[in-house]
Design an enzyme around this catalytic site. Structure first.
Site, PDB file in Angstrom:
ATOM      1  N   LYS A  13      -2.547  37.698 100.323  1.00 20.39           N
ATOM      2  CA  LYS A  13      -1.280  38.128 101.320  1.00 20.39           C
ATOM      3  C   LYS A  13      -1.708  39.016 102.237  1.00 20.39           C
ATOM      4  O   LYS A  13      -1.173  39.111 103.391  1.00 20.39           O
ATOM      5  CB  LYS A  13      -0.029  38.570 100.395  1.00 20.39           C
ATOM      6  CG  LYS A  13       0.613  37.492  99.677  1.00 20.39           C
ATOM      7  CD  LYS A  13       1.916  37.805  99.276  1.00 20.39           C
ATOM      8  CE  LYS A  13       2.033  38.965  98.208  1.00 20.39           C
ATOM      9  NZ  LYS A  13       1.186  38.683  96.936  1.00 20.39           N
ATOM     10  N   ARG A  88      10.132  41.600  96.431  1.00 24.84           N
ATOM     11  CA  ARG A  88       9.585  41.141  95.231  1.00 24.84           C
ATOM     12  C   ARG A  88      10.494  40.948  94.199  1.00 24.84           C
ATOM     13  O   ARG A  88      10.268  40.472  93.205  1.00 24.84           O
ATOM     14  CB  ARG A  88       8.903  42.216  94.588  1.00 24.84           C
ATOM     15  CG  ARG A  88       7.298  42.330  95.016  1.00 24.84           C
ATOM     16  CD  ARG A  88       6.190  42.465  93.959  1.00 24.84           C
ATOM     17  NE  ARG A  88       5.119  42.629  94.112  1.00 24.84           N
ATOM     18  CZ  ARG A  88       4.122  43.311  94.999  1.00 24.84           C
ATOM     19  NH1 ARG A  88       4.403  43.656  95.932  1.00 24.84           N
ATOM     20  NH2 ARG A  88       2.919  43.582  94.462  1.00 24.84           N
ATOM     21  N   ARG A 127     -12.090  40.863  92.839  1.00 30.38           N
ATOM     22  CA  ARG A 127     -11.783  42.023  93.486  1.00 30.38           C
ATOM     23  C   ARG A 127     -12.104  43.022  92.678  1.00 30.38           C
ATOM     24  O   ARG A 127     -12.408  44.191  93.246  1.00 30.38           O
ATOM     25  CB  ARG A 127     -10.192  41.658  93.883  1.00 30.38           C
ATOM     26  CG  ARG A 127      -9.788  43.058  94.737  1.00 30.38           C
ATOM     27  CD  ARG A 127      -8.501  42.713  95.352  1.00 30.38           C
ATOM     28  NE  ARG A 127      -7.275  42.899  94.486  1.00 30.38           N
ATOM     29  CZ  ARG A 127      -6.166  42.477  94.812  1.00 30.38           C
ATOM     30  NH1 ARG A 127      -5.817  42.076  95.888  1.00 30.38           N
ATOM     31  NH2 ARG A 127      -5.269  42.661  93.947  1.00 30.38           N
ATOM     32  N   ARG A 138      -9.081  48.823  92.740  1.00 26.84           N
ATOM     33  CA  ARG A 138      -7.808  49.283  92.187  1.00 26.84           C
ATOM     34  C   ARG A 138      -7.664  49.124  90.757  1.00 26.84           C
ATOM     35  O   ARG A 138      -8.170  48.152  90.361  1.00 26.84           O
ATOM     36  CB  ARG A 138      -6.991  48.083  93.041  1.00 26.84           C
ATOM     37  CG  ARG A 138      -6.589  48.494  94.451  1.00 26.84           C
ATOM     38  CD  ARG A 138      -5.877  47.507  95.166  1.00 26.84           C
ATOM     39  NE  ARG A 138      -4.731  47.121  94.246  1.00 26.84           N
ATOM     40  CZ  ARG A 138      -3.750  46.195  94.870  1.00 26.84           C
ATOM     41  NH1 ARG A 138      -3.977  45.671  96.325  1.00 26.84           N
ATOM     42  NH2 ARG A 138      -2.843  45.929  94.202  1.00 26.84           N
ATOM     43  N   ARG A 149       0.715  41.700  85.832  1.00 28.07           N
ATOM     44  CA  ARG A 149       1.400  41.434  87.359  1.00 28.07           C
ATOM     45  C   ARG A 149       1.662  39.873  87.645  1.00 28.07           C
ATOM     46  O   ARG A 149       2.725  39.657  88.192  1.00 28.07           O
ATOM     47  CB  ARG A 149       0.195  42.096  88.398  1.00 28.07           C
ATOM     48  CG  ARG A 149       0.256  43.408  88.485  1.00 28.07           C
ATOM     49  CD  ARG A 149      -0.774  44.071  89.345  1.00 28.07           C
ATOM     50  NE  ARG A 149      -0.889  43.519  90.504  1.00 28.07           N
ATOM     51  CZ  ARG A 149      -2.150  43.390  91.180  1.00 28.07           C
ATOM     52  NH1 ARG A 149      -3.223  43.680  90.648  1.00 28.07           N
ATOM     53  NH2 ARG A 149      -1.784  43.194  92.479  1.00 28.07           N
TER      54      ARG A 149
HETATM   55  P1  AMP Z   1       0.677  45.059  96.142  1.00 23.30           P
HETATM   56  O1  AMP Z   1      -0.614  46.154  96.942  1.00 23.30           O
HETATM   57  O2  AMP Z   1       1.466  44.260  96.945  1.00 23.30           O
HETATM   58  O3  AMP Z   1       0.035  44.090  94.856  1.00 23.30           O
HETATM   59  O4  AMP Z   1       1.483  46.167  95.362  1.00 23.30           O
HETATM   60  C1  AMP Z   1       0.614  47.032  94.226  1.00 23.30           C
HETATM   61  C2  AMP Z   1       1.913  47.770  93.466  1.00 23.30           C
HETATM   62  O5  AMP Z   1       2.786  48.536  94.301  1.00 23.30           O
HETATM   63  C3  AMP Z   1       2.717  46.746  92.738  1.00 23.30           C
HETATM   64  O6  AMP Z   1       2.146  46.254  91.379  1.00 23.30           O
HETATM   65  C4  AMP Z   1       4.105  47.698  92.365  1.00 23.30           C
HETATM   66  O7  AMP Z   1       3.918  48.321  91.595  1.00 23.30           O
HETATM   67  C5  AMP Z   1       4.104  48.155  93.772  1.00 23.30           C
HETATM   68  N1  AMP Z   1       4.970  47.533  94.586  1.00 23.30           N
HETATM   69  C6  AMP Z   1       4.813  47.094  95.907  1.00 23.30           C
HETATM   70  N2  AMP Z   1       5.549  46.297  96.727  1.00 23.30           N
HETATM   71  C7  AMP Z   1       6.276  46.473  95.703  1.00 23.30           C
HETATM   72  C8  AMP Z   1       8.003  46.081  95.731  1.00 23.30           C
HETATM   73  N3  AMP Z   1       8.587  45.237  97.007  1.00 23.30           N
HETATM   74  N4  AMP Z   1       8.871  46.373  94.796  1.00 23.30           N
HETATM   75  C9  AMP Z   1       8.209  46.770  93.748  1.00 23.30           C
HETATM   76  N5  AMP Z   1       6.982  47.453  93.591  1.00 23.30           N
HETATM   77  C10 AMP Z   1       6.233  46.873  94.541  1.00 23.30           C
END
Ligand code: AMP
Length: 199
Positions: A13, A88, A127, A138, A149
């Site tokens: 994404k 989300r 990754r 990360r 996740r």
């Molecule tokens: P991502 O980089 O999109 O995988 O997001 C990394 C982390 O950020 C996720 O595992 C959540 O802890 C937090 N996060 C990102 N976007 C959201 C969202 N829309 N709602 C809640 N937590 C979020």
């Protein structure tokens, strides 16, 4: 165009959001990146979000909605955006609809990147070993956290496919093949949506 990208962690994404946004001339907005920036800058919001990111859990809706509502209010997001990582949850999707409606706008579509689970786990462990595109490792790419996740995705985020399908806004594309192939597929799907809107 106002687009949200859906799909499990590891579907690409982030990469696709940036490529599609460049193509459309709108900003790519990643809530994960925004949270990580707030954590780095040690803001109050960053402090509240950190424990959730470290554990691979979702930050509470209220915090995520505040983050996005502030970002969407900026001038560069007035004519369109590609949202990556938001919404989300169903309450977040409702909140996004409300925010846009308040400004007289609405979502153009929800573009879902579809990939099977074996391939996801393969990509996420890669990754973890190699770092993401910026070479950053990360902590939430550790194996147990990846599984958490994915479980959270299945339970809380996957229902958004039906949510947007019912609203007539869902477009699904396969996330297999090269980065370029996926972008081409995405742009072709978005062109079809735009011409449907015009016709
Ligand atoms: P991502 O980089 O999109 O995988 O997001 C990394 C982390 O950020 C996720 O595992 C959540 O802890 C937090 N996060 C990102 N976007 C959201 C969202 N829309 N709602 C809640 N937590 C979020």
């Amino acid at each position: 165009m106002r687009i949200v990208l859906l799909g499990p962690p590891g579907a690409g994404k982030g990469t696709q959001a940036r490529r599609i946004a460049d193509e459309l001339g709108v900003p790519a907005i990643s809530t994960g990146d925004l949270f990580r920036a707030q954590i780095r800058e040690q803001t109050e919001l960053g402090r509240r979000a950190k424990e959730y990111l470290d554990a691979g859990e979702l930050v509470p809706d209220e915090i995520a909605v505040t983050l996005v509502s502030d970002r969407l209010a900026q001038p560069d997001a007035q004519f369109g955006f590609v949202l990556d990582g938001f919404p989300r949850t169903v309450p977040q999707a409702d909140a996004l609809g409300g925010l846009l409606a308040a400004g007289g706008a609405r979502l153009t579509c929800a573009l879902e990147l579809v990939l099977d689970e074996d391939e996801l786990i393969r990509r996420l462990s890669q990754r973890r070993l190699l770092g993401d595109r910026s070479g950053i490792r990360r902590e939430d790419d550790e194996p147990q956290i990846v599984h958490r996740r994915l479980a959270i995705y299945r339970r809380q985020t996957a229902p958004l496919s039906n949510y947007y399908e019912s609203a007539g806004l869902l477009v699904r594309i396969a996330a297999t093949g090269t980065v370029e192939e996926v972008t081409e597929r995405a742009i072709a799907a978005l062109r079809a949506v735009a011409s449907r809107g015009a016709g």
